[in-house]
Design an enzyme around this catalytic site. Structure first.
Site, short mmCIF file in Angstrom:
data_model
loop_
_atom_site.label_atom_id
_atom_site.label_comp_id
_atom_site.label_asym_id
_atom_site.label_seq_id
_atom_site.Cartn_x
_atom_site.Cartn_y
_atom_site.Cartn_z
N ASP A 87 -11.18 1.71 -0.79
CA ASP A 87 -11.50 2.82 -1.81
C ASP A 87 -12.17 1.54 -3.54
O ASP A 87 -11.02 1.40 -3.90
CB ASP A 87 -10.20 3.93 -2.17
CG ASP A 87 -8.85 2.84 -2.42
OD1 ASP A 87 -8.40 1.91 -1.60
OD2 ASP A 87 -7.80 3.86 -3.49
N GLU A 182 -5.70 2.86 -1.28
CA GLU A 182 -4.27 1.51 -1.96
C GLU A 182 -4.17 1.96 -3.23
O GLU A 182 -3.62 1.92 -4.37
CB GLU A 182 -4.91 0.30 -2.09
CG GLU A 182 -4.11 -0.89 -2.58
CD GLU A 182 -4.39 -1.24 -3.85
OE1 GLU A 182 -3.49 -1.89 -4.35
OE2 GLU A 182 -5.20 -0.77 -4.53
#
Length: 418
Positions: A87, A182
């Site tokens: 991400d 994350e």
């Protein structure tokens, strides 16, 4: 031992391919992963791993990519995991990223073409001084680049490709873990460590060339709710105690010359409001509290609560709720029990021809939580700079050194095994 060579520009091609895929996570979402589009990159990574001959590569319902490069060693080598996240930060747009390679950088300011107001200036990005002659990758000026952490993804993939192409280079079993979310603190919420079955891990998610990081902030989130007294504004005299005004008074009363991100560095912690919403009757704020020392972390939380109490002393009919949620803890507590993890990382960096830089992270990584979940996991540089911004940049040559470092780590663990 063979050294990695970026043949056919494979490394930057991988990175640019990944950077173009929008994978922003969403802190307001309750799903896992927080955005389904992260699985678009997971699918690409799995397909590439299968094409490399990694037969068990797959992603699960939560978006985690798992894969195994089997050992080719006759020794009993600990199982290593290399981990990066898919991400990108929700702080800056990651949609329609247009990576640009600035070849043979010579110290000039980089004016990005889609917004000439976005300039990566040498005077503001001191690490560019070490990049003369290198190839710098940026976005186009309207988005972040996504080097945090798609550089790490590309570097791990290149290392795996190297081992598949050079079977004479000995290594133990290598596990691959690519995580979602994350950037919003949920990177290992749904990870299956039993399925991963690794002994030790390294996240590839650091900044400066040659850095190895064994220490992170300890982190808590704090939700503060102010319950005020609402009244019709035309008839509010002596009655209204606006929760919005009380909450803004709390924020205003927090320390301004210390304990705030814009005034701290090194090992200094902070109290940072990240969102505020509400009305006259009820208002709430979310804070992040950070410090390398857990006792100081608690002290900062007490500072916040004392400010709240002091402000509320002027509002006798109002009250507050304060909820602290643990987010992650300083991974050094765990990593100090496994000194070989850092020692081998440092040696791997040296073998890549670099001077190792042992650092602390003013933030966290998946490795923070993995370490406390039983998988000790320091952080190795990926080469990313100015992340979470339109000025994000990375150099191809730094990425090449990261690939070599990953290869070296795996080889050193094999060499030291019985």
């Amino acid at each position: 031992m063979l050294f990695y060579q970026n043949k056919g520009q494979n490394l930057q091609s991988r990175f640019i391919k990944y950077a173009k895929i929008d994978t922003q996570s969403d802190p307001s979402s309750s799903t896992h992963p927080s955005t389904s589009k992260q699985k678009n990159l997971a699918k690409v990574l799995v397909q590439e791993l299968i094409e490399l001959g990694i037969d068990d590569a797959a992603y699960d319902e939560f978006g985690y990519v798992y894969a195994t490069l089997p050992s080719n060693a006759i020794k009993n080598v600990p199982v290593l995991c290399f981990c990066s996240h898919m991400d990108t930060s929700p702080d800056c747009s990651g949609e329609n990223v247009k990576p640009i390679i600035h070849h043979n950088y010579q110290g000039e300011d980089l004016v990005l073409p889609d917004d000439h107001n976005v300039v990566i200036r040498l005077s503001e990005h001191k690490d560019l001084n070490a990049q003369i002659g290198n190839d710098i990758v940026t976005a186009s000026g309207t988005t972040l680049l996504g080097a945090d952490n798609k550089a790490g993804l590309a570097e791990i993939m290149e290392a795996i490709a190297f081992f598949k192409a050079n079977p004479q280079v000995k290594h133990g079993t290598i596990k691959i873990l690519f995580t979602p979310d994350e950037e919003i603190g949920r990177g290992v919420d749904k990870v299956d460590l039993q399925k991963l079955a690794a002994d030790f891990a390294y996240t590839i998610d650091g900044e400066t060339l040659g850095s190895v990081e064994d220490e992170t902030f300890s982190a808590d989130g704090v939700k503060l709710v102010i319950n005020g007294v609402s009244a019709h504004p035309g008839f509010a005299k002596g009655k209204m105690e606006s929760a919005i005004k009380i909450l803004t008074a709390v924020v205003s009363a927090l320390p301004k010359d210390s304990l705030t991100p814009e005034m701290t560095s090194g090992k200094e912690g902070f109290i940072h409001p990240v969102s505020i919403n509400g009305n006259a009757e009820r208002a709430e704020a979310e804070f992040i509290i950070r410090d390398f020392d857990d006792l100081l972390l608690q002290s900062h939380e007490l500072t916040l609560e004392n400010v709240v109490k002091e402000v509320l002393s002027s509002y006798p009919s109002s009250n507050y709720e304060l909820v602290v949620t643990a987010q992650y803890r300083n991974m050094k507590k765990v990593l100090d029990q496994y000194p070989q993890l850092i020692a081998y990382g440092i040696e791997a960096i040296e073998r890549a021809g670099l001077i190792p830089i042992k650092r602390s992270i003013r933030g966290g990584t998946d490795g923070s939580r993995l370490s406390f979940m039983g998988l000790p996991c320091p952080n190795i540089f990926a080469g990313e700079h100015a992340f979470h911004s339109k000025q994000e940049w990375i150099s191809v040559q730094d990425m090449e050194k990261a690939v070599q470092t990953i290869i070296n780590i795996a080889c050193i663990w094999e060499e030291r095994a019985n």
